[in-house]
Design an enzyme around this catalytic site. Structure first.
Site, PDB file in Angstrom:
ATOM      1  N   TYR A  52       5.744  -2.236  17.529  1.00 61.39           N
ATOM      2  CA  TYR A  52       6.433  -3.091  16.558  1.00 61.39           C
ATOM      3  C   TYR A  52       6.737  -4.452  17.176  1.00 61.39           C
ATOM      4  O   TYR A  52       6.388  -5.498  16.621  1.00 61.39           O
ATOM      5  CB  TYR A  52       7.715  -2.396  16.128  1.00 61.39           C
ATOM      6  CG  TYR A  52       8.513  -3.083  15.044  1.00 61.39           C
ATOM      7  CD1 TYR A  52       8.014  -3.223  13.750  1.00 61.39           C
ATOM      8  CD2 TYR A  52       9.795  -3.562  15.303  1.00 61.39           C
ATOM      9  CE1 TYR A  52       8.772  -3.827  12.758  1.00 61.39           C
ATOM     10  CE2 TYR A  52      10.560  -4.155  14.316  1.00 61.39           C
ATOM     11  CZ  TYR A  52      10.050  -4.290  13.044  1.00 61.39           C
ATOM     12  OH  TYR A  52      10.800  -4.885  12.057  1.00 61.39           O
ATOM     13  N   ASP A  79      -3.977  -2.797   1.155  1.00 62.52           N
ATOM     14  CA  ASP A  79      -3.580  -2.746   2.571  1.00 62.52           C
ATOM     15  C   ASP A  79      -3.878  -4.110   3.189  1.00 62.52           C
ATOM     16  O   ASP A  79      -5.041  -4.526   3.252  1.00 62.52           O
ATOM     17  CB  ASP A  79      -4.391  -1.637   3.253  1.00 62.52           C
ATOM     18  CG  ASP A  79      -4.053  -1.491   4.736  1.00 62.52           C
ATOM     19  OD1 ASP A  79      -3.506  -2.433   5.336  1.00 62.52           O
ATOM     20  OD2 ASP A  79      -4.369  -0.422   5.288  1.00 62.52           O
ATOM     21  N   THR A 131      19.718  -5.319   8.477  1.00 61.33           N
ATOM     22  CA  THR A 131      20.134  -5.620   7.101  1.00 61.33           C
ATOM     23  C   THR A 131      20.204  -4.315   6.315  1.00 61.33           C
ATOM     24  O   THR A 131      19.442  -3.383   6.584  1.00 61.33           O
ATOM     25  CB  THR A 131      19.122  -6.597   6.474  1.00 61.33           C
ATOM     26  OG1 THR A 131      19.105  -7.789   7.265  1.00 61.33           O
ATOM     27  CG2 THR A 131      19.484  -6.948   5.048  1.00 61.33           C
ATOM     28  N   TYR A 176      -1.457 -21.326  13.579  1.00 60.55           N
ATOM     29  CA  TYR A 176      -1.943 -21.842  12.295  1.00 60.55           C
ATOM     30  C   TYR A 176      -1.204 -23.119  11.904  1.00 60.55           C
ATOM     31  O   TYR A 176      -1.764 -24.021  11.292  1.00 60.55           O
ATOM     32  CB  TYR A 176      -1.800 -20.780  11.192  1.00 60.55           C
ATOM     33  CG  TYR A 176      -3.060 -19.960  11.015  1.00 60.55           C
ATOM     34  CD1 TYR A 176      -3.535 -19.152  12.036  1.00 60.55           C
ATOM     35  CD2 TYR A 176      -3.794 -20.022   9.832  1.00 60.55           C
ATOM     36  CE1 TYR A 176      -4.703 -18.416  11.888  1.00 60.55           C
ATOM     37  CE2 TYR A 176      -4.960 -19.291   9.674  1.00 60.55           C
ATOM     38  CZ  TYR A 176      -5.410 -18.495  10.702  1.00 60.55           C
ATOM     39  OH  TYR A 176      -6.569 -17.780  10.555  1.00 60.55           O
ATOM     40  N   THR A 208       5.245   2.840   3.494  1.00 64.62           N
ATOM     41  CA  THR A 208       6.666   3.165   3.688  1.00 64.62           C
ATOM     42  C   THR A 208       7.499   2.785   2.469  1.00 64.62           C
ATOM     43  O   THR A 208       8.657   3.186   2.370  1.00 64.62           O
ATOM     44  CB  THR A 208       7.255   2.451   4.932  1.00 64.62           C
ATOM     45  OG1 THR A 208       7.218   1.033   4.720  1.00 64.62           O
ATOM     46  CG2 THR A 208       6.488   2.785   6.191  1.00 64.62           C
ATOM     47  N   ASN A 236       0.832  -1.212   0.000  1.00 60.74           N
ATOM     48  CA  ASN A 236       0.000   0.000   0.000  1.00 60.74           C
ATOM     49  C   ASN A 236       0.869   1.266   0.000  1.00 60.74           C
ATOM     50  O   ASN A 236       0.358   2.362   0.149  1.00 60.74           O
ATOM     51  CB  ASN A 236      -0.960   0.025   1.197  1.00 60.74           C
ATOM     52  CG  ASN A 236      -0.226   0.140   2.525  1.00 60.74           C
ATOM     53  OD1 ASN A 236       1.000   0.044   2.572  1.00 60.74           O
ATOM     54  ND2 ASN A 236      -0.969   0.351   3.597  1.00 60.74           N
TER      55      ASN A 236
HETATM   56  P1  NAD Z   1      10.218  -1.301   4.229  1.00 61.01           P
HETATM   57  O1  NAD Z   1       9.483  -0.225   4.946  1.00 61.01           O
HETATM   58  O2  NAD Z   1      11.182  -0.906   3.174  1.00 61.01           O
HETATM   59  O3  NAD Z   1       9.194  -2.338   3.594  1.00 61.01           O
HETATM   60  C1  NAD Z   1       7.952  -2.647   4.156  1.00 61.01           C
HETATM   61  C2  NAD Z   1       6.890  -2.599   3.063  1.00 61.01           C
HETATM   62  O4  NAD Z   1       5.628  -2.977   3.615  1.00 61.01           O
HETATM   63  C3  NAD Z   1       6.728  -1.188   2.480  1.00 61.01           C
HETATM   64  O5  NAD Z   1       6.786  -1.234   1.066  1.00 61.01           O
HETATM   65  C4  NAD Z   1       5.341  -0.764   2.976  1.00 61.01           C
HETATM   66  O6  NAD Z   1       4.721   0.150   2.107  1.00 61.01           O
HETATM   67  C5  NAD Z   1       4.637  -2.101   3.089  1.00 61.01           C
HETATM   68  N1  NAD Z   1       3.495  -2.092   4.014  1.00 61.01           N
HETATM   69  C6  NAD Z   1       3.491  -1.685   5.314  1.00 61.01           C
HETATM   70  N2  NAD Z   1       2.252  -1.833   5.835  1.00 61.01           N
HETATM   71  C7  NAD Z   1       1.468  -2.333   4.835  1.00 61.01           C
HETATM   72  C8  NAD Z   1       0.096  -2.693   4.754  1.00 61.01           C
HETATM   73  N3  NAD Z   1      -0.743  -2.545   5.795  1.00 61.01           N
HETATM   74  N4  NAD Z   1      -0.373  -3.200   3.591  1.00 61.01           N
HETATM   75  C9  NAD Z   1       0.461  -3.367   2.527  1.00 61.01           C
HETATM   76  N5  NAD Z   1       1.767  -3.024   2.541  1.00 61.01           N
HETATM   77  C10 NAD Z   1       2.258  -2.509   3.679  1.00 61.01           C
HETATM   78  O7  NAD Z   1      10.944  -2.186   5.345  1.00 61.01           O
HETATM   79  P2  NAD Z   1      11.947  -3.420   5.177  1.00 61.01           P
HETATM   80  O8  NAD Z   1      13.201  -3.057   5.861  1.00 61.01           O
HETATM   81  O9  NAD Z   1      11.982  -3.873   3.773  1.00 61.01           O
HETATM   82  O10 NAD Z   1      11.222  -4.505   6.087  1.00 61.01           O
HETATM   83  C11 NAD Z   1      10.434  -5.532   5.504  1.00 61.01           C
HETATM   84  C12 NAD Z   1      10.029  -6.527   6.572  1.00 61.01           C
HETATM   85  O11 NAD Z   1      11.200  -7.085   7.170  1.00 61.01           O
HETATM   86  C13 NAD Z   1       9.209  -5.909   7.711  1.00 61.01           C
HETATM   87  O12 NAD Z   1       8.198  -6.819   8.098  1.00 61.01           O
HETATM   88  C14 NAD Z   1      10.227  -5.742   8.816  1.00 61.01           C
HETATM   89  O13 NAD Z   1       9.630  -5.826  10.083  1.00 61.01           O
HETATM   90  C15 NAD Z   1      11.172  -6.912   8.559  1.00 61.01           C
HETATM   91  N6  NAD Z   1      12.520  -6.646   9.090  1.00 61.01           N
HETATM   92  C16 NAD Z   1      13.415  -5.846   8.419  1.00 61.01           C
HETATM   93  C17 NAD Z   1      14.682  -5.620   8.951  1.00 61.01           C
HETATM   94  C18 NAD Z   1      15.734  -4.792   8.241  1.00 61.01           C
HETATM   95  O14 NAD Z   1      16.871  -4.697   8.737  1.00 61.01           O
HETATM   96  N7  NAD Z   1      15.456  -4.203   7.090  1.00 61.01           N
HETATM   97  C19 NAD Z   1      15.032  -6.183  10.178  1.00 61.01           C
HETATM   98  C20 NAD Z   1      14.077  -6.965  10.846  1.00 61.01           C
HETATM   99  C21 NAD Z   1      12.842  -7.208  10.279  1.00 61.01           C
END
Ligand code: NAD
Ligand code: UDP
Length: 319
Positions: A150, A56, A180, A164, A35, A32
């Site tokens: 979070y 969403d 990462t 599940y 971010t 959506n």
């Molecule tokens: P990011 O913000 O770049 O990507 C998250 C994506 O999810 C975004 O494109 C955002 O628009 C989308 N999103 C958020 N809420 C939504 C919703 N309700 N419906 C549809 N889309 C939605 O962040 P990221 O770093 O790529 O993280 C991705 C996943 O990995 C997350 O779940 C995060 O918790 C997990 N994670 C990332 C890291 C890291 O170091 N990058 C570390 C631990 C966990």
């Protein structure tokens, strides 16, 4: 396989789309853009094996046709309190993505008899009292603290995923991702790597919060994606840590970025604005990933930063 990736327009989601398409799978991306950015997927426009749904995940998910795997990555992810795309400023959306979004994504997997993989996080360990963090450490999280939206959403997501698996026999996996970095990180989301690399390339001092003695370890995105794909193809249902085990202080990390980029502007120590439960030490124990997946990171910090610089230069208009 026909694979649904939620959060596809984000940093990690977009790399997963690329990797799974390159392996010959059909990919359905969902986002959506709360971010993430359409630009992260622009290169896939016209690819007949990629379909995008603007949706969403807090709302019921309908996917026409059969789905073989669901990877649930949708969630705000930046802990920076000043960032408009950080979860401090998107508290309800973060809880809904982790709770309702996980429920709906699991529902798609259950209805299709599909595999399910949850993107969890090292944040489920909170400010850990055990070091390094093994998967059997239950964590130290304040359920009403500033990071709770979070941390607790992800902890709920893990519990629902296991429910599940145990109740409906959904073929689930849980990855606990540690810090990462790589191309397509949001330069403005306030995380340490984007802040530091942007500041270094612009010749500015690097903003270290507090005295910089808090530790992290940083994994290059290609290594992480490789581990996630291995986990997807494994039969492991219990959580698996994925991250780089090389621990360093944030000050050492900042100094390394200055050295690699040749930035001579040094460090600017800022008041500890993240003191609200900023975890003081974090380092993954990756023994389970090594044993179960034959995985460990291959890209060192210097190489990973070098591979990330072109994206940052282009985004900053320096290339
Ligand atoms: P990011 O913000 O770049 O990507 C998250 C994506 O999810 C975004 O494109 C955002 O628009 C989308 N999103 C958020 N809420 C939504 C919703 N309700 N419906 C549809 N889309 C939605 O962040 P990221 O770093 O790529 O993280 C991705 C996943 O990995 C997350 O779940 C995060 O918790 C997990 N994670 C990332 C890291 C890291 O170091 N990058 C570390 C631990 C966990
Ligand atoms: N940090 C910092 N300066 C910045 C951004 C972050 O010193 O400009 C610190 C932050 O306080 C934390 C660490 O770097 O201790 C990692 O922060 P990040 O936002 O990348 O992710 P976290 O590991 O906290 O989820």
């Amino acid at each position: 396989m026909r694979i649904l990736i939620t959060g596809a327009a984000g940093f990690l989601g977009s790399h997963l789309c690329d990797r799974l398409l390159s392996e010959g799978h059909d990919v359905l991306g969902m986002d959506n853009f709360i971010t993430g950015k359409p630009e992260n997927l622009a290169h896939l426009a016209g690819n007949p094996r990629f379909t995008f749904f603007r949706h969403d995940v807090s709302n019921f998910i309908f996917i026409p046709g059969k789905v073989d795997a669901v990877l649930h990555f949708a969630s705000p992810a930046s802990p920076n309190p000043k960032s408009p795309v950080g979860y401090f400023n998107l508290p309800i959306q973060t809880m809904k993505a982790g709770a309702l979004g996980t429920h709906h994504s699991l529902g798609v997997a259950k209805a299709n008899g599909a595999r399910f993989l949850l993107a969890s996080t090292s944040e489920i360990y909170g400010d850990p009292l055990v070091h390094p963090q093994r998967e059997d450490y239950p964590g130290n999280v304040d359920p009403t603290g500033p990071r709770a939206v979070y941390d607790e959403a992800k902890r709920f997501a893990e519990a629902l995923t296991m429910a599940y698996n145990r109740t409906h026999n959904v073929d689930t996996r849980i990855v606990r991702i540690f810090n990462t970095y790589g191309p397509r990180m949001d330069l403005e989301d306030g995380r340490a790597l984007p802040n530091f690399l942007k500041q270094a390339l612009l010749g500015r001092p690097l903003t270290v919060y507090g005295d910089g003695s808090q530790t992290r370890s940083f994994c290059y995105v290609d290594d992480l994606v490789d581990g996630i794909v291995r986990l997807l193809h494994s039969n492991e249902h219990l959580p698996v840590n994925l991250g780089n085990p090389v621990e360093m202080t944030i000050l050492e990390f900042a100094q390394a970025i200055n050295r690699i980029t040749g930035n001579l502007s040094g460090i600017a120590y800022l008041p500890d604005e993240r003191s609200a439960r900023d975890p003081q030490r974090r380092q993954p124990d990756i023994d389970r990933a090594r044993a179960l997946l034959g995985w460990e990171p291959r890209v060192g910090l210097e190489e990973g930063i070098q591979r990330t610089i072109p994206y940052f230069k282009s985004a900053l208009g320096l290339a």
